[in-house]
Motif scaffolding. Structure first.
Motif, mmCIF file in Angstrom:
data_model
loop_
_atom_site.group_PDB
_atom_site.id
_atom_site.type_symbol
_atom_site.label_atom_id
_atom_site.label_comp_id
_atom_site.label_asym_id
_atom_site.label_seq_id
_atom_site.Cartn_x
_atom_site.Cartn_y
_atom_site.Cartn_z
ATOM 1 N N THR A 172 -2.372 -4.636 4.195
ATOM 2 C CA THR A 172 -2.841 -3.976 2.978
ATOM 3 C C THR A 172 -4.324 -4.225 2.709
ATOM 4 O OG1 THR A 172 -0.625 -4.222 2.055
ATOM 5 C CG2 THR A 172 -2.372 -3.666 0.526
ATOM 6 N N GLU B 207 -8.892 1.617 -1.426
ATOM 7 C CA GLU B 207 -8.152 2.874 -1.572
ATOM 8 C C GLU B 207 -7.031 2.771 -2.597
ATOM 9 O OE1 GLU B 207 -6.957 4.487 2.342
ATOM 10 O OE2 GLU B 207 -8.269 2.950 3.171
ATOM 11 N N PHE C 218 0.842 -1.200 0.000
ATOM 12 C CA PHE C 218 0.000 0.000 0.000
ATOM 13 C C PHE C 218 0.875 1.247 0.000
ATOM 14 C CE2 PHE C 218 -2.782 3.130 2.249
ATOM 15 C CZ PHE C 218 -3.757 3.227 1.256
ATOM 16 N N GLU D 249 -5.200 8.596 -1.392
ATOM 17 C CA GLU D 249 -4.770 8.149 -0.062
ATOM 18 C C GLU D 249 -3.688 7.075 -0.132
ATOM 19 O OE1 GLU D 249 -8.220 8.470 -0.806
ATOM 20 O OE2 GLU D 249 -7.966 10.485 0.059
ATOM 21 N N SER D 250 -3.346 6.626 -1.337
ATOM 22 C CA SER D 250 -2.449 5.477 -1.487
ATOM 23 C C SER D 250 -1.088 5.881 -2.046
ATOM 24 C CB SER D 250 -3.089 4.454 -2.435
ATOM 25 O OG SER D 250 -3.143 4.973 -3.758
ATOM 26 N N HIS E 97 -7.077 -1.722 3.038
ATOM 27 C CA HIS E 97 -6.989 -0.557 2.154
ATOM 28 C C HIS E 97 -7.323 -0.906 0.700
ATOM 29 C CE1 HIS E 97 -5.075 1.742 5.365
ATOM 30 N NE2 HIS E 97 -4.254 0.731 5.563
#
Length: 781
Positions: free
Chosen positions: A384, A390, A368, A395-396, A387
């Motif tokens: 990860t 995302e 991530f 945001e990543s 997420h």
């Protein structure tokens, strides 16, 4: 420069002018434009134009009007390849044996390209071309990317008239660290407003061309257009990512079989080509001759060994990457559209390549946050998976796993960084010039290399490079033109090519490739113990059969040849130190080392390699501010979503956040609101030694927060072991530029009060009297 041939008399009326010596160079009539399009980390089998699963209609458009080269090679890493693409010299002759940030004080690894090795931009500018660089540069040492640095190794110092892009090896596509000519700028808008770097770069390329074309439509240009795609972080608009929903659910092993079938059908590879096996040297579990472990980073997890959730996660990583590439192709297509609509495409020579194989820097589990790799921290799917939705978003800072790198390099073994294997060095190459080059349906199979591109362009343009550039006597161009191969499928390829990369060694000679089994960045050392392999690439492109035992004499011949060329091309010493060792290695600083660093508001970001280094040590951040009742914003910030720290005021409360490698947000919050007026605010970290948790390496200690002489907060935190991000999200005062350190605010979250200055103290000495410091700061009202 020609001599004046006019006549000079006392009176100008009796004199005869001669303008020739004074005019700028003028290109020959009908000289073509040159567009060098350099993709990043796009493996041989990524795009549909080379049999891959990712749709790139604009790359097909170039290929359909030109020639494919199926046996094109690079250096296995970005800065080295780009140095060869722009100079026609081998990477080590350019001092660029590694990425620009990993410099060492040796001729082949200095990351300072000699001025004796002229850039094609310098040559073409003297031939009457406008010269533009848009996108990724990555040819300036990291310590020379700040505003105090020597700028002779920035694009404008190497023959480009205009530059818009980023100096480092990668950039956040949502929050890029942009440089315009010789100064940093903020992105023109935010991701919330629809900003993405791919679109921005195409907009700027069109603008640069238009600016000059409307003035002088006959003047040719050289455009070096280098998108961020497909380098990590893999980021794209969600609708582009979702186009690939479900396309990779079969896994990387299954997709490799289908890719190879298409590659053979397209004539890129011969019948009988085999797929390289997973983990071809038996890794994990393989060791060096003296027992050092094989780097887990460079292993692939079999698809059938994954859990259902892991398969879902890994499939999404591939979907994100595919959408990223397709979106970038779409935006690059707008540049082609503009050239066509303005009547320039027919007489534009286009060279399209990738700089190395697909990237394995995500490791076997993907990431991530790619900067975990550069901090020596392994990723886990457990961290990860939360997420997954995302991935690819603002945001990543994500990167897919090695299984996809292996698939996108089908049918070859390994990936980027591996200079002894086709997965690291075999790449796509497309050449198009509609006015002069007849489209060819059959790919060319001659062995060629990035170092050969510049001499090929010179030959096609009818240009002889000058003996001197800016007073520097030029070294010989080391590449060989492959111009004949464009029109003649039977023209010979090159006979010999030297490789070295991060401890890897190999050499190609007359169809044979000798390669040392030595993983890059492995810290194995003991190079004299290396096992060598031998491959017949003319009959075994995928390196499926090691012929070292039955051809021992040939192998020894090639090993000797490697050392011969290492002497000619500055190929020694070999450096296989790990990524974190490279990051922390001693090298010149972009800023003189000192105990205190003073920073001011309303100034350019300070890149990390020139900023105060706080990893592994005690430090104090002190800021003199003046705040009203409703004042808010960032006082000091360094880093972003991939890791960093920030001191800010929100809702009247002072907060310090340390974002540990984009994974753990550690907050120290004031226990009281700030009164209006002048204040000295201080975040003081006292290191207590290495952290005990191996999953969270770094320095542990106590972060105390002060307002004037009052301690208002205290927490135990862990700082990260290496850099936050050397290629963006620099240190700044009065705002958090680019990506935010914490989701508690939206960048730039500018400070609405007044900031006198910020002092970062790294002496390790604790302040004996905060009250005394307050008096000292505000002794002058």
């Amino acid at each position: 420069m020609s001599r004046f041939k006019g006549k000079i008399a006392t009176d100008i009326r009796d004199s005869q002018p001669d303008w020739t010596p004074f005019l700028a160079p003028k290109a020959r009539k009908g000289a073509p434009n040159v567009l060098m399009l350099v993709w990043d980390d796009v493996g041989y089998a990524t795009m549909d134009v080379f049999g891959g699963p990712v749709e790139t209609p604009n790359m097909r458009r170039i290929a359909d009007r030109g020639v494919k080269f199926s046996n094109f090679h690079t250096t296995a890493l970005c800065s080295p390849t780009r140095s060869s693409l722009l100079t026609g010299r081998n990477a080590t002759s350019n001092g660029m044996a590694t990425i620009a940030e990993f410099s060492s004080g040796f001729p082949g690894i200095s990351t300072r390209i000699p001025f004796e090795n002229g850039f094609i931009s310098e040559v073409l500018a003297r031939e009457g071309y406008n010269t533009y660089c848009v996108g990724k540069w990555h040819l300036t040492p990291g310590e020379e990317t700040n505003m105090a640095a020597f700028k002779g190794r920035w694009p404008l110092g190497r023959g480009f008239e205009r530059f818009y892009g980023f100096l480092g090896g990668e950039s956040n596509s949502w929050y890029p660290d942009l440089v315009y000519d010789n100064h940093p700028i903020d992105a023109p808008s935010s991701p919330e407003d629809g900003y993405h770097l791919s679109k921005d770069l195409s907009d700027r390329a069109i603008e640069f061309i238009s600016d000059a074309h409307q003035v002088d439509p006959e003047k040719p240009f050289f455009l070096y257009l280098a998108p961020q795609a497909g380098h990590a972080p893999h980021q794209a608009p969600k609708d582009w990512i979702d186009k690939y929903k479900g396309c990779f659910d079969d896994g990387y092993e299954a997709i490799r079989e289908r890719i190879l079938e298409r590659q053979i059908e397209m004539g890129l590879l011969p019948e009988g080509t085999e797929l390289s096996p997973i983990n071809p040297h038996g890794e994990p579990g393989r060791t060096s001759p003296d027992g050092k472990p094989w780097p887990m980073l460079d292993t692939v997890r079999p698809w059938d060994s994954l859990s259902t959730d892991e398969k879902k996660l890994f499939s999404r990583m591939a979907e994100v990457f595919a959408g990223y590439i397709s979106y970038a192709d779409h935006e690059l297509g707008r540049v082609l559209d503009f050239l066509e609509d303005s009547g320039q495409l027919e007489n534009t020579l286009i060279v399209t390549v990738s700089d190395n194989g697909a990237s394995g820097e995500g490791g076997p589990n993907g990431s991530f946050n790619e900067w975990r790799f550069f901090n020596g921290i392994a990723d886990s799917t457990e961290e990860t998976l939360p997420h997954i939705d995302e991935l690819g978003s603002p945001e990543s800072y994500n990167h897919y796993n090695t299984g996809w790198a292996w698939a996108f390099d089908t049918p070859f073994p390994y990936w980027k960084r591996w200079a002894g294997y086709e997965g690291g060095v075999a790449d796509m190459c497309l050449i198009s010039w509609p006015e002069k080059i007849e489209p060819q349906s059959t790919p060319r199979s001659q062995y060629i290399h990035a170092v050969d591109v510049v001499p090929t362009i010179y030959e096609l343009l009818g240009i002889e490079p000058p003996e001197q550039i800016n007073g520097y006597l030029q070294s010989p161009v080391e590449g060989e033109s492959f111009a004949d191969a464009i029109s003649d499928a039977e023209a010979p390829g090159k006979e010999t090519q030297f490789y070295t990369m991060l401890g890897q060694r190999s050499i190609y000679h007359q169809g044979w490739l000798a390669s040392a089994v030595h993983p890059p960045l492995s810290s194995w050392g003991n190079f004299d113990q290396d096992e060598w392999e031998l491959f017949d690439l003319e009959n075994d492109r995928s390196q499926s059969k090691d012929l070292a035992e039955e051809n021992a004499e040939k192998l020894e011949e090639l090993k000797s040849l490697w050392f011969y060329y290492a002497g000619i091309y500055n190929g020694l010493p070999l450096d296989d130190r790990s990524a974190i060792e490279q990051v922390l290695a001693e090298r010149p600083s972009g800023s003189p080392d000192r105990d205190q660093y003073t920073y001011y508001p309303n100034t350019a970001d300070v890149p990390e390699q020139a900023a105060a280094r706080v990893s592994g040590r005690s430090y104090t951040i002190s800021a003199g501010i003046e705040a009203a009742e409703d004042t808010e914003g960032v006082i000091f910030a360094h880093g972003g979503v991939s890791g960093g720290h920030s001191l800010y005021l929100k809702d009247g409360t002072l907060t310090y956040t340390f974002n540990w490698v984009g994974t753990h947000l550690q907050n120290v919050v004031s226990d009281r609101t700030m009164e209006p007026g002048k204040h000295l605010v201080v975040a003081e970290f006292t290191a207590a030694g290495p952290n005990d948790d191996p999953k969270m390496p770094g320095a542990k200690g106590t972060l105390d927060l002060y307002i004037d002489d009052q301690k208002v907060g205290s927490e135990e935190i862990v700082t990260q072991p290496g850099y936050f991000c050397v290629v963006g999200d620099g240190l700044c005062v009065g705002r958090d530029s680019a990506s935010p350190v914490t989701p508690e605010y939206r960048s730039p979250f500018r400070f609405t009060g007044q900031i006198e200055k910020v002092v970062v103290d790294v002496s390790g000495a604790r302040y004996p009297s905060h009250e005394g410091d307050v008096r000292a700061w505000f002794s002058v009202d």
